[in-house]
Design a protein around this motif. Structure first.
Motif, PDB file in Angstrom:
ATOM      1  N   UNK A 100       0.973  -1.560   0.212  1.00  0.00           N
ATOM      2  CA  UNK A 100      -0.087  -0.329  -0.469  1.00  0.00           C
ATOM      3  C   UNK A 100       0.621   1.050  -0.181  1.00  0.00           C
ATOM      4  N   UNK A 101       1.935   1.032   0.973  1.00  0.00           N
ATOM      5  CA  UNK A 101       2.668   2.313   0.853  1.00  0.00           C
ATOM      6  C   UNK A 101       3.309   2.473  -0.169  1.00  0.00           C
ATOM      7  N   UNK A 102       3.870   0.992  -0.800  1.00  0.00           N
ATOM      8  CA  UNK A 102       4.731   1.264  -2.274  1.00  0.00           C
ATOM      9  C   UNK A 102       3.553   2.650  -3.286  1.00  0.00           C
ATOM     10  N   UNK A 103       2.637   1.971  -3.133  1.00  0.00           N
ATOM     11  CA  UNK A 103       1.135   2.138  -4.790  1.00  0.00           C
ATOM     12  C   UNK A 103       1.274   4.202  -4.166  1.00  0.00           C
ATOM     13  N   UNK A 104       0.877   4.143  -2.758  1.00  0.00           N
ATOM     14  CA  UNK A 104       1.010   5.376  -2.571  1.00  0.00           C
ATOM     15  C   UNK A 104       1.870   6.603  -2.732  1.00  0.00           C
ATOM     16  N   UNK A 105       3.452   5.791  -2.724  1.00  0.00           N
ATOM     17  CA  UNK A 105       4.206   6.732  -3.173  1.00  0.00           C
ATOM     18  C   UNK A 105       5.378   6.530  -4.361  1.00  0.00           C
ATOM     19  N   UNK A 106       4.336   5.506  -5.551  1.00  0.00           N
ATOM     20  CA  UNK A 106       4.922   5.000  -6.462  1.00  0.00           C
ATOM     21  C   UNK A 106       5.356   7.036  -7.199  1.00  0.00           C
ATOM     22  N   UNK A 107       4.851   7.990  -7.146  1.00  0.00           N
ATOM     23  CA  UNK A 107       5.230   8.845  -8.052  1.00  0.00           C
ATOM     24  C   UNK A 107       6.627   9.707  -7.150  1.00  0.00           C
ATOM     25  N   UNK A 108       6.392  10.077  -6.270  1.00  0.00           N
ATOM     26  CA  UNK A 108       7.382  10.177  -4.969  1.00  0.00           C
ATOM     27  C   UNK A 108       8.454   9.696  -4.773  1.00  0.00           C
ATOM     28  N   UNK A 112       9.713   0.370  -5.123  1.00  0.00           N
ATOM     29  CA  UNK A 112       9.089  -0.523  -4.065  1.00  0.00           C
ATOM     30  C   UNK A 112       9.434   0.025  -2.964  1.00  0.00           C
ATOM     31  N   UNK A 113       9.080   0.005  -1.381  1.00  0.00           N
ATOM     32  CA  UNK A 113       9.545  -0.297  -0.463  1.00  0.00           C
ATOM     33  C   UNK A 113       9.628  -1.997  -0.371  1.00  0.00           C
ATOM     34  N   UNK A 208      11.632  -0.201   3.612  1.00  0.00           N
ATOM     35  CA  UNK A 208      12.997   1.315   3.101  1.00  0.00           C
ATOM     36  C   UNK A 208      12.953   0.515   2.143  1.00  0.00           C
ATOM     37  N   UNK A 209      13.600   1.447   0.958  1.00  0.00           N
ATOM     38  CA  UNK A 209      13.701   0.434  -0.287  1.00  0.00           C
ATOM     39  C   UNK A 209      14.946  -0.129  -0.343  1.00  0.00           C
ATOM     40  N   UNK A 210      15.247  -0.917  -1.338  1.00  0.00           N
ATOM     41  CA  UNK A 210      16.744  -2.035  -2.128  1.00  0.00           C
ATOM     42  C   UNK A 210      17.932  -0.688  -1.201  1.00  0.00           C
ATOM     43  N   UNK A 211      19.089  -1.332  -0.984  1.00  0.00           N
ATOM     44  CA  UNK A 211      20.016  -0.609  -0.065  1.00  0.00           C
ATOM     45  C   UNK A 211      19.783   0.831   0.468  1.00  0.00           C
ATOM     46  N   UNK A 212      18.957   0.960   1.511  1.00  0.00           N
ATOM     47  CA  UNK A 212      19.073   2.325   2.148  1.00  0.00           C
ATOM     48  C   UNK A 212      18.999   1.250   3.779  1.00  0.00           C
ATOM     49  N   UNK A 213      19.540   1.914   4.582  1.00  0.00           N
ATOM     50  CA  UNK A 213      19.929   1.242   5.768  1.00  0.00           C
ATOM     51  C   UNK A 213      20.265   2.123   7.043  1.00  0.00           C
TER      52      UNK A 213
END
Length: 213
Positions: A100-108, A112-113, A208-213
């Protein structure tokens, strides 16, 4: 998970039902922090958070870690778990929340998370020090970190990077959602301070998205 930790939560969440459900993320409200950073907040996004807390507290393979600080090795003051992009999450609603968060923030966000990190704060002595999620791409790129909290509220504090007075404090628990975006991980810091007040246990789930920690 110890019965003492679970028992500490009972009573504070007696008014919540057992149905675990998500609300509409369209209710997120943004606060601009400056320097390209912002936070979005949605209290009570997850209903039935007491039931989810109980499931996660009992079922997640929590681990205690030790880390070197200066000349000593100390216990990390919280319990941890991590789920990679390909790992099944410990409850189906977490996958639903991530999607749901991936869809909500898709444009920004434009991606994906992917991963989920979990922290269990057992009482007011557990904490996380001032930091930004700057391991990996977060050190040089704008990104997002979404945090869903279940259990008793704990205060999330934010301040500009480099120290100084705390600029914002947000108590998070009971299914609350906060998303830190833009340059927030590079230009701001956040923490869960220790407290001497009575504090029941809380679990945070960080997407988090890939590569973010």
């Amino acid at each position: 998970m110890s019965e003492a930790v679970l028992g500490a939560l009972q009573g504070s969440l007696f008014d919540q039902g057992d149905e675990i459900r998500l609300g509409d993320p369209a209710g997120l409200r943004r606060t601009v922090l400056g320097d390209g950073a912002w936070i979005d907040l949605l209290p009570g996004w997850l209903g039935g958070s007491a039931a989810l807390f109980d499931t996660l507290a009992r079922g997640v393979p929590w681990r205690a870690e030790r880390r070197k600080m200066y000349d000593a090795t100390v216990a990390v003051p919280r319990l941890l778990a991590h789920y990679g992009a390909e790992d099944p999450l410990p409850h189906p609603v977490l996958a639903t929340a991530r999607d749901a968060l991936t869809r909500h923030y898709a444009d920004e966000l434009g991606e994906p998370f992917a991963t989920a990190g979990l922290c269990l704060y057992r009482d007011g002595r557990d904490s996380v020090a001032w930091h930004g999620d700057r391991t990996g791409r977060g050190s040089r790129e704008d990104t997002m970190v979404a945090i869903l909290s279940v259990g008793a509220p704990r205060e999330l504090a934010l301040r500009p990077r480099g120290g100084g007075a705390t600029a914002l404090r947000r108590p998070l628990g009971h299914g609350d959602l906060i998303v830190m975006g833009g340059s927030c991980q590079r230009t701001w810091e956040h923490a869960i301070p220790k407290t001497t007040r009575h504090a029941g246990p809380r679990i945070s789930i960080q997407f988090r998205p890939h590569g973010v920690r």
